[in-house]
Enzyme design. Structure first.
Site, short mmCIF file in Angstrom:
data_model
loop_
_atom_site.label_atom_id
_atom_site.label_comp_id
_atom_site.label_asym_id
_atom_site.label_seq_id
_atom_site.Cartn_x
_atom_site.Cartn_y
_atom_site.Cartn_z
CD GLU A 1 46.33 12.62 1.80
OE1 GLU A 1 46.37 11.64 1.04
OE2 GLU A 1 46.11 13.79 1.42
CE LYS B 1 43.75 10.39 -1.43
NZ LYS B 1 45.01 11.19 -1.40
CB CYS C 1 43.30 14.24 0.16
SG CYS C 1 44.06 15.62 -0.75
#
Length: 549
Positions: free
Chosen positions: A41, A112, A148
């Site tokens: 990330e 994300k 994540c």
């Protein structure tokens, strides 16, 4: 399909260094005929970039690195983390994104969706959440590409969120999951991470490639420990902890695997081993990434400074750690002797400077004001501040960085002197309770006695007045640390603590000390975070609050 996992130590804003690490991994993967390389990330810029994200030039430089990566991708694909601009008028300016790059072209950018805004995380400050979910198509396979936190709401069970990205992506029938992460270390995180990955594999019946950061970014330490897991939730492989690693896998072997690891199983680290290795990495990266080389600390003959010294030598080398012994008229001879013995065993340089005359000069200066008053904390703190001034003089003259040696127990209750023993560039033990410091000392001595037994066995003392002991001012550390742990890490209030069996007078006293001394902690160096709730960026308390006072 051959997939390479590159677990790298990135440096925030050091675009050239980050790109070089990625370039080396891509070239290695191409040489080994891999099809896909995975990076973590925000690998392009490092994590967490914080308010650097507010600079247009910073984002432009991120985009330049993406184009340089794209130029390397002839015959191979890459997944890399990078901020992406939001083209829409509404919402935040940026997304936290995973770029899928193939044959010199950015084919897909996946944003994300779940933006953590708790403890050390503040992503909603910068990023717009994703609301569209699709698989990434590659070589006849469909990839569920996630970033994540997007896998940390399995089945929408996490009360922090109302959306489960994988529940949306699974509708397009992906063949495997890729998760690029920047998951900070604490001594519980390995188990938490494994639990979440296994829950995803079992719920969606898909293998998972999970690639994490490694390295320290000031307070935050990333332990690596990237995973490859089969669809049954069995670990196929785990990468190294606290160091960079690179490995390659055949997707079909993972799909067909049962219960065995591809590589020899990594040793299971104990809690204190994890803390030790994290602190060493934290010191090493703080110095390396800031172009510092040499550390200095005050060596008192106590266990905190001894453990700090041992950790610093492990991280930086004995030739780069300088200790200064600063005895006053209240310092015991055994404290001096023990400190000298420690330096000899480690092989690190030291100086001994008595502060007796300097201390007397201060008292003479203050005599017109102090006449008629009793000796108290003022005289004690003068000694600590003299020591701080001398250590900072060394720092300025010889370009040392002063390491703070205060532990979490002391910091919690304010048992330290501002601009004295609380000064420094980095707090090494500020997230380590006193009882854990003893465990670190025992771990340091696991093969041979490095820290003299006298240092470990003696009663803790600041030695700022005759026959002083920490127990004169504080509860026994075994009891104090348990109260502090329940209040700070577990967020248990006074009523809950009393119900747990702690005396009300003790609870009231300790919690009042913790809350009253927030102003001190606000002025301390950055603390290396090893627990789930450390002082600093992850614990935001008002300085003038009246709660429990």
């Amino acid at each position: 399909m051959k997939i390479a996992v590159a677990q790298n130590n990135y440096h925030i804003g050091n675009f050239q260094s980050n790109f070089q690490k990625m370039k080396i991994a891509i070239e290695r993967a191409k040489a080994n005929k891999a099809d896909l390389v995975l990076f973590s990330e925000l690998s392009v810029c490092g994590y967490p970039p914080r308010d650097f994200l507010e600079f247009d030039d910073f984002i432009s430089r991120c985009e330049e690195v993406i184009q340089k990566i794209a130029a390397l991708t002839e015959g191979i694909a890459v997944i890399a983390g990078c901020p992406a601009r939001n083209p829409r008028i509404e919402g935040k300016d940026l997304f936290n994104s995973a770029y899928f790059i193939e044959n010199k072209e950015v084919k897909t950018v996946v944003h994300k969706a779940l933006l953590p805004t708790y403890d050390v995380f503040d992503e909603y400050r910068y990023f717009e959440p994703n609301r569209e979910f699709h698989v990434v198509h590659f070589q006849g396979k469909k990839i569920a590409l996630t970033v994540c936190e997007d896998i940390w709401n399995v089945g929408n069970d996490n009360p922090l969120y109302t959306l489960c990205p994988m529940d949306e992506i699974i509708k397009e029938l992906p063949d495997f999951i890729v998760n690029i992460s920047a998951s900070p270390f604490d001594y519980n995180q390995t188990e938490n991470r494994l639990r979440v990955l296994r829950a995803n594999a079992e719920r969606y019946r898909l293998p998972i490639f999970y690639v994490n950061h490694v390295g320290a970014q000031t307070e935050l330490i990333f332990d690596g420990g990237s995973y490859v897991m089969n669809a049954k939730g069995k670990v196929f492989d785990e990468l190294s902890y606290f160091k960079e690693d690179y490995r390659e896998y055949i997707l079909e072997e993972i799909i067909e695997s049962e219960n065995t690891l591809h590589h020899d199983k990594m040793p299971v680290l104990s809690k204190i081993e994890k803390i030790h290795d994290a602190l060493v990495l934290g010191i090493e990266d703080y110095f390396r990434k800031l172009d510092f080389q040499k550390a200095i600390l005050g060596l008192s003959g106590g266990i905190d400074s001894a453990v700090t010294m041992a950790l610093a030598v492990k991280a930086l080398g004995k030739e780069n750690v300088m200790s200064v012994l600063l005895p006053s008229e209240y310092s015991s001879q055994h404290s001096i002797d023990d400190s000298v013995e420690l330096c000899k065993r480690i092989g690190s340089s030291y100086d001994l400077i008595s502060i007796k005359e300097t201390y007397q000069a201060y008292l003479e200066t203050m005599q017109p004001v102090f006449t008629g008053t009793e000796f108290n904390i003022a005289e004690e703190n003068i000694q600590a501040r003299i020591r701080g001034n001398i250590l900072m003089a060394y720092s300025n003259k010889f370009k040392y960085i002063l390491l703070n040696t205060s532990n979490k127990s002391e910091a919690a209750v304010g048992y330290g002197t501002l601009y004295g023993d609380m000064c420094g560039g980095l707090s090494v033990l500020g997230d380590v309770y006193k009882t854990q410091v003893y465990e670190l000392a025992a771990y340091t001595n696991r093969e041979k006695e490095i820290i003299p037994k006298n240092i470990i066995d003696k009663a803790p003392s600041a030695e700022l007045r005759p026959n002083q002991k920490d127990s004169d001012s504080l509860p026994d550390y075994a009891v104090l640390d348990e109260v502090l742990f329940q209040y700070i890490e577990q967020r248990q209030g006074p009523k809950e603590l009393v119900k747990m069996g702690f005396e009300k007078t003790l609870v009231d006293r300790v919690l009042k000390l913790v809350n009253q001394n927030e102003f001190k902690r606000y002025q301390t160096p950055p603390v290396l975070r090893v627990s789930p709730k450390a002082f600093g960026m992850g614990r935001r308390m008002p300085i003038v609050g009246r709660y429990l006072s």
